[in-house]
Design an enzyme around this catalytic site. Sequence first.
Site, PDB file in Angstrom:
ATOM      1  N   ARG A   1      23.950  58.118  36.924  1.00  0.00           N
ATOM      2  CA  ARG A   1      22.740  58.885  37.205  1.00  0.00           C
ATOM      3  C   ARG A   1      21.524  58.251  36.532  1.00  0.00           C
ATOM      4  O   ARG A   1      20.462  58.107  37.136  1.00  0.00           O
ATOM      5  CB  ARG A   1      22.920  60.330  36.730  1.00  0.00           C
ATOM      6  CG  ARG A   1      21.733  61.239  37.034  1.00  0.00           C
ATOM      7  CD  ARG A   1      22.060  62.685  36.677  1.00  0.00           C
ATOM      8  NE  ARG A   1      20.945  63.538  37.019  1.00  0.00           N
ATOM      9  CZ  ARG A   1      19.891  63.759  36.219  1.00  0.00           C
ATOM     10  NH1 ARG A   1      19.848  63.168  35.043  1.00  0.00           N
ATOM     11  NH2 ARG A   1      18.918  64.547  36.594  1.00  0.00           N
ATOM     12  N   GLU A   2      21.688  57.838  35.277  1.00  0.00           N
ATOM     13  CA  GLU A   2      20.588  57.196  34.568  1.00  0.00           C
ATOM     14  C   GLU A   2      20.198  55.885  35.242  1.00  0.00           C
ATOM     15  O   GLU A   2      19.014  55.563  35.371  1.00  0.00           O
ATOM     16  CB  GLU A   2      20.993  56.944  33.108  1.00  0.00           C
ATOM     17  CG  GLU A   2      21.124  58.225  32.290  1.00  0.00           C
ATOM     18  CD  GLU A   2      21.786  57.996  30.949  1.00  0.00           C
ATOM     19  OE1 GLU A   2      21.538  58.767  30.028  1.00  0.00           O
ATOM     20  OE2 GLU A   2      22.552  57.023  30.831  1.00  0.00           O
TER      21      GLU A   2
ATOM     22  N   ASP B   1      20.607  55.063  38.438  1.00  0.00           N
ATOM     23  CA  ASP B   1      19.927  55.365  39.706  1.00  0.00           C
ATOM     24  C   ASP B   1      18.484  55.800  39.475  1.00  0.00           C
ATOM     25  O   ASP B   1      17.582  55.474  40.260  1.00  0.00           O
ATOM     26  CB  ASP B   1      20.687  56.449  40.467  1.00  0.00           C
ATOM     27  CG  ASP B   1      22.006  55.943  41.042  1.00  0.00           C
ATOM     28  OD1 ASP B   1      22.175  54.715  41.126  1.00  0.00           O
ATOM     29  OD2 ASP B   1      22.853  56.781  41.406  1.00  0.00           O
TER      30      ASP B   1
ATOM     31  N   LYS C   1      31.933  55.612  50.853  1.00  0.00           N
ATOM     32  CA  LYS C   1      31.437  54.491  50.068  1.00  0.00           C
ATOM     33  C   LYS C   1      32.308  54.448  48.816  1.00  0.00           C
ATOM     34  O   LYS C   1      32.046  55.113  47.817  1.00  0.00           O
ATOM     35  CB  LYS C   1      29.965  54.692  49.707  1.00  0.00           C
ATOM     36  CG  LYS C   1      29.335  53.496  49.011  1.00  0.00           C
ATOM     37  CD  LYS C   1      27.833  53.737  48.773  1.00  0.00           C
ATOM     38  CE  LYS C   1      27.177  52.527  48.126  1.00  0.00           C
ATOM     39  NZ  LYS C   1      27.691  52.277  46.771  1.00  0.00           N
TER      40      LYS C   1
ATOM     41  N   ARG D   1      32.449  39.678  45.237  1.00  0.00           N
ATOM     42  CA  ARG D   1      31.091  39.596  45.778  1.00  0.00           C
ATOM     43  C   ARG D   1      30.219  38.630  44.978  1.00  0.00           C
ATOM     44  O   ARG D   1      29.483  37.816  45.517  1.00  0.00           O
ATOM     45  CB  ARG D   1      30.454  40.982  45.784  1.00  0.00           C
ATOM     46  CG  ARG D   1      28.950  40.926  46.036  1.00  0.00           C
ATOM     47  CD  ARG D   1      28.317  42.292  45.885  1.00  0.00           C
ATOM     48  NE  ARG D   1      28.130  42.926  47.176  1.00  0.00           N
ATOM     49  CZ  ARG D   1      27.879  44.214  47.333  1.00  0.00           C
ATOM     50  NH1 ARG D   1      27.857  44.992  46.279  1.00  0.00           N
ATOM     51  NH2 ARG D   1      27.677  44.729  48.522  1.00  0.00           N
TER      52      ARG D   1
ATOM     53  N   GLU E   1      37.066  46.994  49.494  1.00  0.00           N
ATOM     54  CA  GLU E   1      36.873  47.413  48.106  1.00  0.00           C
ATOM     55  C   GLU E   1      38.203  47.400  47.362  1.00  0.00           C
ATOM     56  O   GLU E   1      39.215  47.929  47.851  1.00  0.00           O
ATOM     57  CB  GLU E   1      36.276  48.822  48.077  1.00  0.00           C
ATOM     58  CG  GLU E   1      35.518  49.145  46.822  1.00  0.00           C
ATOM     59  CD  GLU E   1      34.115  48.552  46.808  1.00  0.00           C
ATOM     60  OE1 GLU E   1      33.401  48.766  45.810  1.00  0.00           O
ATOM     61  OE2 GLU E   1      33.733  47.856  47.767  1.00  0.00           O
TER      62      GLU E   1
ATOM     63  N   LYS F   1      23.836  58.626  49.001  1.00  0.00           N
ATOM     64  CA  LYS F   1      24.346  58.928  47.672  1.00  0.00           C
ATOM     65  C   LYS F   1      24.049  60.394  47.375  1.00  0.00           C
ATOM     66  O   LYS F   1      22.938  60.856  47.595  1.00  0.00           O
ATOM     67  CB  LYS F   1      23.695  58.017  46.620  1.00  0.00           C
ATOM     68  CG  LYS F   1      23.994  56.532  46.823  1.00  0.00           C
ATOM     69  CD  LYS F   1      23.747  55.724  45.573  1.00  0.00           C
ATOM     70  CE  LYS F   1      24.851  55.957  44.572  1.00  0.00           C
ATOM     71  NZ  LYS F   1      24.765  55.038  43.408  1.00  0.00           N
TER      72      LYS F   1
ATOM     73  N   CYS G   1      46.420  64.922  12.586  1.00  0.00           N
ATOM     74  CA  CYS G   1      47.075  64.809  11.279  1.00  0.00           C
ATOM     75  C   CYS G   1      46.149  65.153  10.112  1.00  0.00           C
ATOM     76  O   CYS G   1      46.620  65.253   8.968  1.00  0.00           O
ATOM     77  CB  CYS G   1      47.638  63.404  11.091  1.00  0.00           C
ATOM     78  SG  CYS G   1      46.362  62.123  10.940  1.00  0.00           S
TER      79      CYS G   1
ATOM     80  N   CYS H   1      50.470  59.238  12.093  1.00  0.00           N
ATOM     81  CA  CYS H   1      49.869  60.303  12.902  1.00  0.00           C
ATOM     82  C   CYS H   1      50.745  60.582  14.116  1.00  0.00           C
ATOM     83  O   CYS H   1      51.156  59.656  14.830  1.00  0.00           O
ATOM     84  CB  CYS H   1      48.467  59.882  13.355  1.00  0.00           C
ATOM     85  SG  CYS H   1      47.652  61.123  14.387  1.00  0.00           S
TER      86      CYS H   1
END
Length: 658
Positions: free
Chosen positions: A38-39, A41, A109, A130, A165, A300, A392, A415
């Site tokens: 999100r940041e 974009d 996508k 790519r 993909e 998107k 622990c 642990c």
Amino acid sequence: MSANQNSNEHDRMRELIGKIHDADVAYYQQDRPIMTDREYDQLVDELQALEAETGLILSNSPTQHVGGEILDELVPVRHTKPMLSAGKTKQVEDLVKFAAGRAVLLSWKMDGLTIVLRYENGGLQQAITRGRDGIIGEDVTHTVRTFLNVPLTIPIREPFEVRGEGVISWDNFEKVNLSLGGDYTHPRNLAAGSVRKLDSGESRKRKLEFWAFDLVSDTLEHQSKLAQQELLQNSGFSVVPYIFLPESHTEQEVRDAVGAFQPKHFAYPVDGVIMEYDDVAYGRSLGATGHHENRLIALKWQDELYETRFTGAELATTRTGMVSITGLFEPVNMDGAMVSRAYLHNVDIFDSFQFGLGDTIKVYRANMIIPQIAENETRSNTFFLPLQCPCCGHRLSIRQTTGGTRQLYCENPHCAAKLVQKFAHFCEKTRMNIEGLSAVTLEKFIGHGWVKNFGDLYQLDQFRDEIISTDGFGEKSYERIHDAIEKSRSCTLAKFIAGLGIPMVGRHAGRELDRFFHGSWDEFEAALQKHFDFTVLPDFGQTMNDNIYAWYADKEEGKLWRPLLAQVHFKKENTDMESIKKTPFWGKTVVATGKLMGYTRDGIQEKLLMLGARPASSVTKKTDYLIVGEKAGSKLTKAQQLGIQTLTEEEFENMIAE
């Protein structure tokens, strides 16, 4: 517009380009994201808006190049045709306009690493990533050959390329990431790193898949995109799922088709949908910009933000000692589901939010699936992470990873979180048979501090509410686990000992100990305290004897298993001794080898015990019978050398019947 304002905007554009470039290097080359999708974009959207407003596009602008870097270790390969991206939008209305009056295909996508497969003379010749700008990629043929679903040979002899993909399903991501120590934050990052592994053996373990979305060929290209997809499907490729809309479609049908793509119901990570013209020639005639092709467009999803309040953080220790951080907030309804937590990947991301109890925060579901914290509006910076291991109690340290991020770690070698496999071994079907307590589930329970020893498994009811609210659980799954735990409270000494994880002391040895000590733990422990010589038992050597005593003397091991004794009770096998004595196998030592048609490995052991026989795992002079199945190996050879009677499965059944 003033010159000063122009200068400020140009400076901002250069700043944005620098930030996006840094994010691309971290994401593509180092596999360590430094910001959320999100940041990222938001930065790209701001840069595109400034470019449109000012009319200035700098040569190094990421809007003109597809992200990615070439790694030095892999051989560079030039693509036959540039691999450009798709134009992007967040408005369904843009797809309605794009599709107006023309047949189109809508498809997922998928969110992984884009790969090109080259075929010639019916075989896979080369696989290429790519790469930097879609012009030069990396040869990754060695790893792509290990994918779960890539056709290595096909019936088509003409040369062509398939673009698609490389992805990992959500289920496989959870399993593989756990086996790697939980270092990856998203399937996309794991896929990218796995495809570029130099060791194909390591890549094979990652459960990668290839999903095709485009065909490139001078001889095979159909004039219809739909026909291309069908050709790929018929040739053995997994094709990205799609919906075809004929040119007679209505606006509402476009909206309905878009609405049919629900990420939370799809098995793979996705970050939108792609719309493409079915008429290949028409699409090609539209040309392309330096960044994207005009024949397709990507939608998107809009990230809907929800306001809530920060309530704290929850730590969970993994088997590697790395401690995950989860941000907690007041429950908020997201798309019909009440959500109250979001994973924070590392200490750096946690610190960047400057949390304080009661701070007003904005949250969303990335790709409509994964809860994320978008921003902290208050930023009071008064909440500090606890530095005690939740499992622990040991003080936590902060390590700098090779990727440059800071992670919490528990350095305590004892642990319980580092002993997940011991707990999983105890719960296996052939041991205590606690269905539902897989290694993945156990790691969550142990990491939260709910399970510190084997005895704690039988007291999980005190954490019922927490378990039900944990991701992936609910009342039904909790009840299934609870019922399996209660059922396992009554167990045989054989399964109990087999579950304890004493080196070399498994199910067969457990049965011998059960038989010799009459199913009594008290008798077994009394023998230990009197220094009993276990080598007098069948198939028990000096090493097994020493292992039992070393295990019993280990105080740390004792902390794990001794609390169990207050939670379980031992039962003896109900056996009619008179009927058993009548079988031809009473008191005989019997070994089974090879694949049997009517029995599993455990099944034949249980059957022999019911017949009064002594099941054994190896052939010795004391062996009376060897039951031989398909693909019998060295045990059969040894039995023949020793003159031991061999039985087929049919002969074994006939002897029982007689």
